[in-house]
Design a protein around this motif. Structure first.
Motif, PDB file in Angstrom:
ATOM      1  N   GLU A 154       0.474   8.944  -3.286  1.00 40.13           N
ATOM      2  CA  GLU A 154       0.289   7.580  -3.795  1.00 40.13           C
ATOM      3  C   GLU A 154       1.135   6.554  -3.061  1.00 40.13           C
ATOM      4  OE1 GLU A 154       1.018   7.948  -7.980  1.00 40.13           O
ATOM      5  OE2 GLU A 154      -1.054   8.535  -8.376  1.00 40.13           O
ATOM      6  N   GLY A 155       1.112   6.632  -1.746  1.00 37.23           N
ATOM      7  CA  GLY A 155       1.796   5.630  -0.942  1.00 37.23           C
ATOM      8  C   GLY A 155       3.185   6.002  -0.476  1.00 37.23           C
ATOM      9  N   ALA A 156       3.731   7.086  -1.009  1.00 36.36           N
ATOM     10  CA  ALA A 156       5.039   7.549  -0.549  1.00 36.36           C
ATOM     11  C   ALA A 156       4.861   8.417   0.699  1.00 36.36           C
ATOM     12  CB  ALA A 156       5.741   8.337  -1.648  1.00 36.36           C
ATOM     13  N   VAL A 157       5.942   8.699   1.371  1.00 36.82           N
ATOM     14  CA  VAL A 157       5.927   9.609   2.508  1.00 36.82           C
ATOM     15  C   VAL A 157       6.080  11.032   1.991  1.00 36.82           C
ATOM     16  CG1 VAL A 157       7.229  10.363   4.540  1.00 36.82           C
ATOM     17  CG2 VAL A 157       6.807   7.930   4.163  1.00 36.82           C
ATOM     18  N   ARG A 158       5.267  11.921   2.497  1.00 31.43           N
ATOM     19  CA  ARG A 158       5.358  13.350   2.134  1.00 31.43           C
ATOM     20  C   ARG A 158       5.839  14.096   3.368  1.00 31.43           C
ATOM     21  NH1 ARG A 158       1.590  17.845   0.992  1.00 31.43           N
ATOM     22  NH2 ARG A 158       2.357  18.938  -0.838  1.00 31.43           N
ATOM     23  N   LEU A 159       7.130  14.393   3.381  1.00 37.16           N
ATOM     24  CA  LEU A 159       7.797  14.875   4.584  1.00 37.16           C
ATOM     25  C   LEU A 159       7.961  16.390   4.574  1.00 37.16           C
ATOM     26  CD1 LEU A 159       9.290  13.928   7.196  1.00 37.16           C
ATOM     27  CD2 LEU A 159      11.385  14.063   5.852  1.00 37.16           C
ATOM     28  N   ALA A 160       7.648  17.011   5.704  1.00 39.29           N
ATOM     29  CA  ALA A 160       7.886  18.444   5.856  1.00 39.29           C
ATOM     30  C   ALA A 160       9.380  18.724   5.815  1.00 39.29           C
ATOM     31  CB  ALA A 160       7.293  18.936   7.164  1.00 39.29           C
ATOM     32  N   ARG A 161       9.750  19.688   5.025  1.00 43.59           N
ATOM     33  CA  ARG A 161      11.161  20.059   4.831  1.00 43.59           C
ATOM     34  C   ARG A 161      11.417  21.375   5.559  1.00 43.59           C
ATOM     35  NH1 ARG A 161      14.247  22.791   0.890  1.00 43.59           N
ATOM     36  NH2 ARG A 161      16.255  21.799   0.467  1.00 43.59           N
ATOM     37  N   LEU A 162      11.945  21.257   6.771  1.00 44.62           N
ATOM     38  CA  LEU A 162      12.166  22.446   7.585  1.00 44.62           C
ATOM     39  C   LEU A 162      13.285  23.313   7.028  1.00 44.62           C
ATOM     40  CD1 LEU A 162      11.409  24.014  10.127  1.00 44.62           C
ATOM     41  CD2 LEU A 162      12.962  22.543  11.424  1.00 44.62           C
ATOM     42  N   GLY A 163      14.399  22.675   6.653  1.00 45.74           N
ATOM     43  CA  GLY A 163      15.501  23.426   6.059  1.00 45.74           C
ATOM     44  C   GLY A 163      16.621  23.744   7.019  1.00 45.74           C
ATOM     45  N   VAL A 164      16.940  22.788   7.916  1.00 47.47           N
ATOM     46  CA  VAL A 164      18.007  23.016   8.887  1.00 47.47           C
ATOM     47  C   VAL A 164      18.906  21.790   8.968  1.00 47.47           C
ATOM     48  CG1 VAL A 164      16.609  24.569  10.297  1.00 47.47           C
ATOM     49  CG2 VAL A 164      16.656  22.122  10.837  1.00 47.47           C
ATOM     50  N   ASN A 178       1.524   9.162   8.134  1.00 45.70           N
ATOM     51  CA  ASN A 178       1.890  10.043   7.029  1.00 45.70           C
ATOM     52  C   ASN A 178       1.465   9.431   5.696  1.00 45.70           C
ATOM     53  OD1 ASN A 178       3.736  11.188   4.862  1.00 45.70           O
ATOM     54  ND2 ASN A 178       4.347  12.456   6.591  1.00 45.70           N
ATOM     55  N   ILE A 179       1.714   8.141   5.517  1.00 46.54           N
ATOM     56  CA  ILE A 179       1.322   7.453   4.282  1.00 46.54           C
ATOM     57  C   ILE A 179      -0.187   7.515   4.087  1.00 46.54           C
ATOM     58  CG2 ILE A 179       1.205   5.185   3.162  1.00 46.54           C
ATOM     59  CD1 ILE A 179       3.900   4.554   4.557  1.00 46.54           C
ATOM     60  N   LEU A 180      -0.931   7.264   5.166  1.00 46.94           N
ATOM     61  CA  LEU A 180      -2.392   7.264   5.080  1.00 46.94           C
ATOM     62  C   LEU A 180      -2.944   8.657   4.788  1.00 46.94           C
ATOM     63  CD1 LEU A 180      -3.192   4.926   8.113  1.00 46.94           C
ATOM     64  CD2 LEU A 180      -3.240   4.329   5.686  1.00 46.94           C
ATOM     65  N   ASP A 181      -2.426   9.666   5.475  1.00 44.52           N
ATOM     66  CA  ASP A 181      -2.944  11.025   5.308  1.00 44.52           C
ATOM     67  C   ASP A 181      -2.634  11.611   3.937  1.00 44.52           C
ATOM     68  OD1 ASP A 181      -3.876  10.883   7.865  1.00 44.52           O
ATOM     69  OD2 ASP A 181      -2.348  12.174   8.753  1.00 44.52           O
ATOM     70  N   ASN A 182      -1.502  11.205   3.359  1.00 46.05           N
ATOM     71  CA  ASN A 182      -1.059  11.797   2.093  1.00 46.05           C
ATOM     72  C   ASN A 182      -1.258  10.878   0.893  1.00 46.05           C
ATOM     73  OD1 ASN A 182       0.145  14.397   3.027  1.00 46.05           O
ATOM     74  ND2 ASN A 182       1.479  13.031   4.188  1.00 46.05           N
ATOM     75  N   TYR A 183      -2.052   9.826   1.064  1.00 46.57           N
ATOM     76  CA  TYR A 183      -2.137   8.825   0.005  1.00 46.57           C
ATOM     77  C   TYR A 183      -2.652   9.408  -1.305  1.00 46.57           C
ATOM     78  CZ  TYR A 183      -2.498   4.304  -2.191  1.00 46.57           C
ATOM     79  OH  TYR A 183      -2.305   3.239  -3.039  1.00 46.57           O
ATOM     80  N   ASP A 184      -3.662  10.246  -1.261  1.00 46.40           N
ATOM     81  CA  ASP A 184      -4.218  10.807  -2.488  1.00 46.40           C
ATOM     82  C   ASP A 184      -3.206  11.676  -3.230  1.00 46.40           C
ATOM     83  OD1 ASP A 184      -6.604   9.560  -2.014  1.00 46.40           O
ATOM     84  OD2 ASP A 184      -7.559  11.318  -1.100  1.00 46.40           O
ATOM     85  N   TYR A 202       0.816  -1.209   0.000  1.00 48.09           N
ATOM     86  CA  TYR A 202       0.000   0.000   0.000  1.00 48.09           C
ATOM     87  C   TYR A 202       0.851   1.261   0.000  1.00 48.09           C
ATOM     88  CZ  TYR A 202      -3.939   3.045   1.187  1.00 48.09           C
ATOM     89  OH  TYR A 202      -4.908   4.030   1.178  1.00 48.09           O
ATOM     90  N   GLY A 203       2.018   1.193   0.587  1.00 43.44           N
ATOM     91  CA  GLY A 203       2.898   2.359   0.625  1.00 43.44           C
ATOM     92  C   GLY A 203       4.111   2.084   1.485  1.00 43.44           C
ATOM     93  N   THR A 219       8.859  14.409  -1.293  1.00 40.51           N
ATOM     94  CA  THR A 219       8.358  13.049  -1.383  1.00 40.51           C
ATOM     95  C   THR A 219       9.498  12.080  -1.119  1.00 40.51           C
ATOM     96  OG1 THR A 219       6.657  13.680  -2.987  1.00 40.51           O
ATOM     97  CG2 THR A 219       7.255  11.351  -2.888  1.00 40.51           C
ATOM     98  N   VAL A 220       9.284  11.155  -0.205  1.00 42.44           N
ATOM     99  CA  VAL A 220      10.304  10.191   0.184  1.00 42.44           C
ATOM    100  C   VAL A 220       9.814   8.791  -0.166  1.00 42.44           C
ATOM    101  CG1 VAL A 220      11.737   9.328   2.055  1.00 42.44           C
ATOM    102  CG2 VAL A 220      10.957  11.699   2.096  1.00 42.44           C
ATOM    103  N   VAL A 221      10.616   8.048  -0.939  1.00 45.77           N
ATOM    104  CA  VAL A 221      10.244   6.701  -1.339  1.00 45.77           C
ATOM    105  C   VAL A 221      11.293   5.701  -0.879  1.00 45.77           C
ATOM    106  CG1 VAL A 221       8.894   7.454  -3.307  1.00 45.77           C
ATOM    107  CG2 VAL A 221      11.337   7.026  -3.584  1.00 45.77           C
TER     108      VAL A 221
END
Length: 449
Positions: free
Chosen positions: A331-341, A322-328, A181-182, A447-449
């Protein structure tokens, strides 16, 4: 099972690539060092207890004895936890009921590859049920990425398996089809989905002896605490092995699932519970039967024995959500917040709490650099800032976190969604200030795969 590349934990952990940043911008305006630790921030907010009391206030040992101790305190008991243990006597605790219950949430996994020509290959591993609907026969199972991704000496990189079966404890002759699934190879975590399984549908004629795991707080585990690795070692069937927590938090390097030379660095719990090939993806449970980690590695270095590792449940479940919340969107990958530090552990200290009997490590996490053009830069974070605490404001409410260990930074960023606001309390040149980071643009996510 992944071979661990044994190394000392690095002092500097960069939130790069999968976790957060790229090249770093410069900030030459910091004029004097900052001496504050997270506890000092709590005092500034009005906390009046000792450092040990503050660190111990959120501690949940997750054991039957500690639960009894907390009940006794509510009834008026005045002694420490260690005093309470002495009064309990020397009778060994029986954890079997809790561990038998935990076994109902563990599955064996077979990932079979059927090439157009040649002999089929099967990877054996383990998994943990984290969601179960016995009306529909649906389930979600978390496991390791390397359990579902195959690299064959004969056929090369075969990728994610298309013929994955899971087996319940006590149902090893009944395969349940599952689909990938992801997940993210970068974190060695994958999520499998089971849909409409007749075997998982509970009826009067079909009693389902399966449960979703009870999730524990991996930040609350203690060195010496009893833990159990439940899984499918060597693909020979279910087993439980017991031991203790050897190190409650460290970073290690493990090989990637695709066998590329570049390793990945992951936060891990170290245990001396026996971990073998096939345990991958199974659960590390505390004595109360709560999941505190996903087993993923053991040391195979010459001369090193009884080093097993598990990804902390707090991080693993943050990846799952994270996978569940961002699936749409992902598409199963992790969508990670990029703080920048880029962060580093500039200092640390040990604090012993007599009440809980736990020795805490409190780390001072400092921004080593801030990348120009990122969410952190726009918010006004600066090189040299010490991270004290955070409040993540989202549509579902507010999540509070004190930064006492480095891995908590990655755990928090995994929870951030588009539109969220992150209020960071930092200490800058000895003074506390709040910095508001707004994740209002898609460019602040990777996006992290």
């Amino acid at each position: 099972m992944k071979k661990k590349k044994f190394a000392l934990a690095a002092v500097i952990i960069a939130l790069t690539g999968a976790i957060a940043v790229g090249s770093a911008g410069c900030d030459w305006l910091v004029k004097k060092p900052d001496a504050n630790f997270p506890y000092d921030g709590a005092v500034a907010e009005g906390f009046t207890g000792t450092e040990a009391e503050w660190l111990g206030s959120g501690y949940d040992a997750g054991t039957r004895e500690y639960a009894l101790y907390k009940e006794a305190v509510q009834e008026g008991y005045r002694g420490t936890y260690l005093d309470f243990l002495k009064e309990l006597g020397t009778v060994a605790a029986d954890d079997s009921a809790a561990i038998n219950r935990a076994l109902t949430s563990v599955v064996a996994i077979e990932n079979t590859y059927r090439p157009t020509s040649g002999t089929e290959e099967t990877l054996s591993g383990s998994g943990v049920i984290v969601s179960l609907d016995t009306d529909r026969g649906d389930a979600l199972v978390v496991t390791n990425y390397h359990v579902v991704y195959n690299v064959s000496k004969r056929y090369g990189k075969l990728g994610i398996g298309k013929n994955i079966d899971v087996y319940l404890y006590g149902g090893t002759t009944r395969p349940i089809p599952a689909k990938f699934y992801g997940g993210a190879m970068e974190y060695d975590l994958a999520l499998l989905k089971i849909t409409g399984s007749e075997y998982l549908k509970e009826t009067a004629e079909n009693r389902v002896y399966a449960t979703a795991a009870s999730i524990g707080d991996s930040d609350s585990i203690a060195v010496g605490q009893r833990v159990y690795a439940l899984g499918n070692p060597d693909g020979e069937g279910f087993s439980a092995t017991g031991g203790i927590v050897s190190v409650e938090s460290e970073y290690i390097d493990v090989a990637r699932a695709d066998s590329e030379t570049q390793s990945i660095r992951l936060p891990e719990i170290r245990t001396d519970a026996a971990v073998n090939h096939g345990n991958s993806g199974g659960g590390l449970f505390n004595a109360a039967g709560r999941l505190v980690g996903i087993v993923n590695a053991r040391s195979e270095s010459s001369g090193v024995v009884a080093f097993g590792y598990a990804i902390p449940s707090n991080f693993a479940m943050s990846v799952v959500q994270n996978i569940l919340d961002n699936y749409d969107r992902a598409e199963g990958a992790v969508r990670l917040a990029r703080l920048g530090v880029v962060t580093k552990v500039e200092d640390d200290k040990g604090v012993y709490d007599e009440t809980s009997g736990k020795f805490f490590i409190e780390e001072k996490i400092v921004l080593d650099s801030v990348e120009i053009g990122t969410a952190a830069y726009s918010a006004g974070l600066k090189k040299g800032d010490t991270l004290i605490s955070a409040a993540l404001n989202s549509a579902s409410g507010t999540t509070q976190m004190n930064f006492t260990r480095l891995q908590q930074v990655a755990d928090l960023l995994m929870k951030v969604r588009l539109g969220d606001t992150l209020v960071l309390k930092v200490s800058r040149e000895g003074k506390f200030t709040d910095v508001t980071v707004r994740f209002t643009e898609s460019k602040y996510f990777a996006t992290v795969v």
